[in-house]
Write a protein that holds these residues in place. Structure first.
Motif, mmCIF file in Angstrom:
data_model
loop_
_atom_site.group_PDB
_atom_site.id
_atom_site.type_symbol
_atom_site.label_atom_id
_atom_site.label_comp_id
_atom_site.label_asym_id
_atom_site.label_seq_id
_atom_site.Cartn_x
_atom_site.Cartn_y
_atom_site.Cartn_z
ATOM 1 N N THR A 123 34.403 26.395 44.084
ATOM 2 C CA THR A 123 34.492 25.409 43.016
ATOM 3 C C THR A 123 33.646 24.211 43.408
ATOM 4 O OG1 THR A 123 36.754 26.118 42.540
ATOM 5 C CG2 THR A 123 36.072 23.993 41.652
ATOM 6 N N SER A 172 34.916 35.936 46.758
ATOM 7 C CA SER A 172 35.013 34.497 47.003
ATOM 8 C C SER A 172 34.823 33.725 45.712
ATOM 9 C CB SER A 172 33.931 34.054 47.995
ATOM 10 O OG SER A 172 34.061 34.741 49.209
ATOM 11 N N HIS A 173 35.517 32.596 45.627
ATOM 12 C CA HIS A 173 35.319 31.679 44.514
ATOM 13 C C HIS A 173 35.063 30.303 45.094
ATOM 14 C CE1 HIS A 173 36.970 28.993 41.167
ATOM 15 N NE2 HIS A 173 35.760 29.369 40.840
ATOM 16 N N HIS A 207 38.290 27.022 35.240
ATOM 17 C CA HIS A 207 39.157 27.738 36.177
ATOM 18 C C HIS A 207 38.925 29.237 36.021
ATOM 19 C CE1 HIS A 207 42.515 28.852 38.659
ATOM 20 N NE2 HIS A 207 42.909 29.675 37.702
ATOM 21 N N ILE A 208 38.590 29.895 37.107
ATOM 22 C CA ILE A 208 38.469 31.346 37.083
ATOM 23 C C ILE A 208 39.255 31.896 38.267
ATOM 24 C CG2 ILE A 208 36.177 31.269 36.000
ATOM 25 C CD1 ILE A 208 35.037 32.233 38.706
ATOM 26 N N SER A 209 39.686 33.127 38.143
ATOM 27 C CA SER A 209 40.338 33.777 39.277
ATOM 28 C C SER A 209 39.537 35.016 39.626
ATOM 29 C CB SER A 209 41.788 34.135 38.933
ATOM 30 O OG SER A 209 41.832 34.998 37.832
ATOM 31 N N VAL A 210 39.488 35.314 40.900
ATOM 32 C CA VAL A 210 38.748 36.483 41.372
ATOM 33 C C VAL A 210 39.692 37.332 42.206
ATOM 34 C CG1 VAL A 210 36.508 35.314 41.324
ATOM 35 C CG2 VAL A 210 37.837 35.310 43.418
ATOM 36 N N PRO A 211 39.467 38.640 42.219
ATOM 37 C CA PRO A 211 40.338 39.515 42.999
ATOM 38 C C PRO A 211 40.158 39.321 44.501
ATOM 39 C CG PRO A 211 38.737 40.793 41.715
ATOM 40 C CD PRO A 211 38.457 39.359 41.473
ATOM 41 N N GLU A 212 41.111 39.821 45.236
ATOM 42 C CA GLU A 212 41.044 39.776 46.690
ATOM 43 C C GLU A 212 39.756 40.457 47.157
ATOM 44 O OE1 GLU A 212 43.650 41.524 50.344
ATOM 45 O OE2 GLU A 212 44.736 40.793 48.582
ATOM 46 N N LYS A 231 31.858 39.120 34.336
ATOM 47 C CA LYS A 231 32.545 38.969 35.631
ATOM 48 C C LYS A 231 33.281 40.250 36.021
ATOM 49 C CE LYS A 231 33.464 34.056 34.965
ATOM 50 N NZ LYS A 231 33.485 33.912 33.519
#
Length: 149
Positions: free
Chosen positions: A52, A49-50, A41-46, A18
């Motif tokens: 779910t 898009s994520h 749960h994952i987080s993505v930078p600005e 990622k």
């Protein structure tokens, strides 16, 4: 393919690259959509898009299948998803840097089927080998090559 990559889709639940995807997409000024189930749960930078999706077994695959179009790129370990995306004209790449091709995907699906059949019958099969830095490097090379076309 000679078409410009429109968008990158990532089957993100168990994707080990990622960070590399984010870095390379930022370098090339491309967007990416990370698709994962509600169980991960994952987080993505600005700027990324994520999406779910439900925790149903194929929910992420169905989202990717329904949203990709010719010229997009998808990162997935799922041979079945790759086999459906290839005829749509989607560039499909594994996190190990393997570029899926229509000419070889049936052999991969057959091997997977026979391994599953062996396991259902009580037999043992080898699992995937450990993910290595060489795999990571191969992915970065192939991903950059595909996106730079």
């Amino acid at each position: 393919m000679s078409e410009q990559i429109a968008r990158v889709y990532v089957d993100a639940d168990s994707c080990p690259v990622k960070n590399e995807i984010v870095s390379i997409c930022q370098e090339l000024n491309l967007s990416a959509v990370f698709v994962s189930s509600i169980a991960h749960h994952i987080s993505v930078p600005e700027g990324f898009s994520h999406v779910t999706v439900d925790s149903d077994k194929e929910a992420a695959d169905m989202y990717i299948l329904n949203h990709t179009r010719r010229g997009d790129c998808c990162v997935t370990q799922d041979h079945a998803l790759a086999s459906i995306l290839l005829p749509k004209g989607v560039n499909v790449l594994s996190p190990r840097g393997y570029v899926y091709r229509e000419e070889t995907i049936m052999q991969m699906l057959d091997a997977r089927y026979f391994s599953q059949k062996e396991r259902r019958g009580g037999g043992k099969t080898k699992g995937p080998k450990a993910f290595t830095e060489e795999d990571r490097s191969q992915f970065c090379y192939q991903f950059t090559t595909i996106l730079s076309k």
